[in-house]
Design a protein around this motif. Structure first.
Motif, PDB file in Angstrom:
ATOM      1  N   LYS A 124       0.821  -1.215   0.000  1.00  0.00           N
ATOM      2  CA  LYS A 124       0.000   0.000   0.000  1.00  0.00           C
ATOM      3  C   LYS A 124       0.852   1.260   0.000  1.00  0.00           C
ATOM      4  O   LYS A 124       0.467   2.296  -0.549  1.00  0.00           O
ATOM      5  CB  LYS A 124      -0.935  -0.005   1.212  1.00  0.00           C
ATOM      6  N   VAL A 125       2.059   1.171   0.599  1.00  0.00           N
ATOM      7  CA  VAL A 125       2.935   2.344   0.678  1.00  0.00           C
ATOM      8  C   VAL A 125       3.291   2.865  -0.713  1.00  0.00           C
ATOM      9  O   VAL A 125       3.503   4.070  -0.901  1.00  0.00           O
ATOM     10  CB  VAL A 125       4.209   2.024   1.490  1.00  0.00           C
ATOM     11  N   TYR A 126       3.320   1.984  -1.726  1.00  0.00           N
ATOM     12  CA  TYR A 126       3.644   2.436  -3.083  1.00  0.00           C
ATOM     13  C   TYR A 126       2.547   3.340  -3.652  1.00  0.00           C
ATOM     14  O   TYR A 126       2.834   4.235  -4.449  1.00  0.00           O
ATOM     15  CB  TYR A 126       3.898   1.240  -4.003  1.00  0.00           C
ATOM     16  N   THR A 166      14.244  -2.704  -3.121  1.00  0.00           N
ATOM     17  CA  THR A 166      14.709  -1.631  -2.230  1.00  0.00           C
ATOM     18  C   THR A 166      14.552  -2.048  -0.766  1.00  0.00           C
ATOM     19  O   THR A 166      13.673  -1.551  -0.055  1.00  0.00           O
ATOM     20  CB  THR A 166      13.974  -0.295  -2.494  1.00  0.00           C
ATOM     21  N   PRO A 167      15.388  -2.982  -0.280  1.00  0.00           N
ATOM     22  CA  PRO A 167      15.209  -3.494   1.089  1.00  0.00           C
ATOM     23  C   PRO A 167      15.228  -2.412   2.170  1.00  0.00           C
ATOM     24  O   PRO A 167      14.427  -2.455   3.105  1.00  0.00           O
ATOM     25  CB  PRO A 167      16.380  -4.470   1.253  1.00  0.00           C
ATOM     26  N   ALA A 196      12.504   3.748  -1.637  1.00  0.00           N
ATOM     27  CA  ALA A 196      11.656   2.922  -2.492  1.00  0.00           C
ATOM     28  C   ALA A 196      10.774   3.788  -3.399  1.00  0.00           C
ATOM     29  O   ALA A 196      10.388   3.358  -4.487  1.00  0.00           O
ATOM     30  CB  ALA A 196      10.790   1.989  -1.650  1.00  0.00           C
ATOM     31  N   SER A 197      10.480   5.014  -2.958  1.00  0.00           N
ATOM     32  CA  SER A 197       9.751   5.945  -3.812  1.00  0.00           C
ATOM     33  C   SER A 197      10.668   6.520  -4.888  1.00  0.00           C
ATOM     34  O   SER A 197      10.314   6.570  -6.063  1.00  0.00           O
ATOM     35  CB  SER A 197       9.164   7.088  -2.978  1.00  0.00           C
ATOM     36  N   GLY A 198      11.878   6.941  -4.478  1.00  0.00           N
ATOM     37  CA  GLY A 198      12.835   7.450  -5.458  1.00  0.00           C
ATOM     38  C   GLY A 198      13.134   6.427  -6.546  1.00  0.00           C
ATOM     39  O   GLY A 198      13.352   6.778  -7.705  1.00  0.00           O
ATOM     40  N   ARG A 228      19.638   4.009 -12.482  1.00  0.00           N
ATOM     41  CA  ARG A 228      20.250   4.879 -11.466  1.00  0.00           C
ATOM     42  C   ARG A 228      19.478   4.780 -10.140  1.00  0.00           C
ATOM     43  O   ARG A 228      18.979   5.779  -9.617  1.00  0.00           O
ATOM     44  CB  ARG A 228      20.295   6.318 -11.968  1.00  0.00           C
ATOM     45  N   HIS A 229      19.378   3.555  -9.635  1.00  0.00           N
ATOM     46  CA  HIS A 229      18.610   3.367  -8.398  1.00  0.00           C
ATOM     47  C   HIS A 229      19.371   3.923  -7.186  1.00  0.00           C
ATOM     48  O   HIS A 229      20.590   4.128  -7.229  1.00  0.00           O
ATOM     49  CB  HIS A 229      18.264   1.887  -8.204  1.00  0.00           C
TER      50      HIS A 229
END
Length: 437
Positions: A29-31, A321-322, A352-354, A375-376
């Protein structure tokens, strides 16, 4: 852009609560919240009952900018992980005013940070790691053989992904293989404190705060840290008497400015290497297998062209994105993204948003093993760039080099589950059905 104040940029309560709710990280849900924030309030303020207000950076560019300015945005002035006011008060009372139960690289700023980072940095540089490749490949082959012996069906996380990087980092650290189950359990209790299946649901549990939001009150569980410290204190004493060529010997005998490092700093160093050194890697490995089980075309690409495996590694790190969040603290009044930030303001970096930012990644919600460029931000940026990034990527590359040529097919054999955590989370259950050559 005009300069605005925090009062003008309050994040809607439902989205603010999601940012502090472990179950919303587990469900994904955070996504949805991240997507809304990037579009509507990319640098706003979250106000949640029981937690100090904090800014929320959700765009790739803003996270980079904050991470780049290490003198302006500190890691150690306040807790670098989201915590409640009650927990902050409790920790400060225990630690003589310090907001930290541990003093790892994560909680340090210059001038200490570069000095302590230098103690072990050489161990994690590519030129040193090349000497470990054969050793790690042997461990990877054993992991694949173990998977092959499972008869075409397994829980990939609990039977493969958790154990391979654990064995690698414990071998480097100097922990006997017989103690690895203990290290795994303590790590899960440390990072999964709010998860009813992983944490020690003891005195504090995971209390509710705000409108349905739950922060990880026992996030740095005192008992877990004591158990970790007792184990590594005994190991440290042994390595001072009987030095070997492992990382434990380096930590046990470390000095800063001609003086031995303190017990707190030594135990913190052991804990961060032991825990972070495998947990985030196992999460990315699990995330990759989950993605491949749902996308047979991506597996087909890899089997047809193994040179794509490094791309699989980076994409799995971006995808999973741990380390979901880190907190920073402004050291002076400043301005970012047209907002006025006050001295001592707390800022959440949402990696994780970036890593799903539409401005940087084409079709960011797609899993593409051939994504270029990638470019994570999963390893952070600036002075706090992950110390073990080269080891993590090498471990994953070697495992997939051993596994992909043999993996004819894979599919889900049940419902995967993510751990419930705001700070570090990843797959905790991944039932799969597979065919291995």
């Amino acid at each position: 852009m005009s300069v605005m104040t925090a009062a003008d940029h309050r994040i809607p309560q439902n989205h603010a609560d999601t940012l502090a709710t472990p179950t919303d990280y587990a469900s994904g849900k955070v996504y949805e919240t991240y997507r809304w924030l990037r579009a509507n309030q990319p640098f706003g303020v979250a106000k949640i009952e029981g937690i100090d207000p904090f800014w929320v950076a959700t765009r790739h560019a803003d996270i980079l900018e904050i991470s780049r300015q290490n003198d302006l945005f500190h890691s150690g002035d306040r807790s670098p992980t989201l915590t409640t006011q009650a927990m902050d008060k409790r920790v400060r009372e225990m630690m003589g005013g310090s907001p930290h139960l541990l003093r790892t690289l994560v909680q340090m700023d210059a001038p200490d940070h570069p000095k302590y980072r230098a103690l072990t940095q050489g161990w994690f540089m590519p030129q040193n790691l090349r000497g470990l490749e054969d050793r790690i490949r042997k461990i990877a082959r054993a992991a694949v053989d173990k998977m092959a012996a499972l008869g075409g069906e397994c829980d990939f996380v609990n039977e493969v992904a958790l154990h391979y990087p654990l064995h690698v980092i414990m071998t480097i650290l100097g922990v006997p293989e017989s103690d690895e189950p203990r290290m795994l359990k303590l790590t899960q209790e440390l990072f999964g404190a709010a998860d009813p299946e992983l944490g020690r649901q003891g005195e504090a549990g995971a209390p509710q705060v705000g409108a349905g939001a739950a922060t990880e009150e026992p996030q740095m569980d005192f008992g877990v840290i004591i158990d970790f410290s007792n184990y590594f204190r005994a190991l440290s004493e042994d390595r001072r008497k009987n030095p070997t060529d492992d990382l434990a010997t380096i930590i046990a005998n470390s000095q800063i400015d001609g003086q031995p490092i303190s017990d707190l700093e030594a135990m913190s160093y052991y804990i961060i290497v032991a825990a972070a050194g495998h947990d985030t890697t196992s999460s990315s490995v699990g995330g990759a297998m989950w993605a491949l089980a749902e996308r047979p075309k991506e597996l087909a690409k890899l089997r047809a062209d193994p040179s794509l495996i490094p791309g699989l590694v980076d994409e799995s790190i971006r995808w999973t994105t741990p380390v979901k969040t880190f907190m920073r603290t402004a050291t002076q009044d400043t301005e970012l993204a047209g907002r006025k930030i006050g001295k001592n303001d707390w800022i959440m970096l949402c990696y994780a948003s970036g890593n799903r930012d539409e401005a940087v990644f084409e079709a960011p919600d797609d899993f593409r093993v051939d994504r270029k460029p990638n470019r994570h931000l999963a390893f952070g940026y600036g002075a706090h760039l992950c110390l073990g990034q080269h080891l993590a990527k090498m471990e994953m590359r070697i495992l997939w080099e051993e596994l992909i040529p043999r993996l004819k097919s894979v599919e889900l054999a049940g419902e995967p589950r993510m751990s419930e955590a705001v700070f570090v989370n990843g797959p905790k259950r991944l039932p799969i059905r597979f065919t291995l050559a």
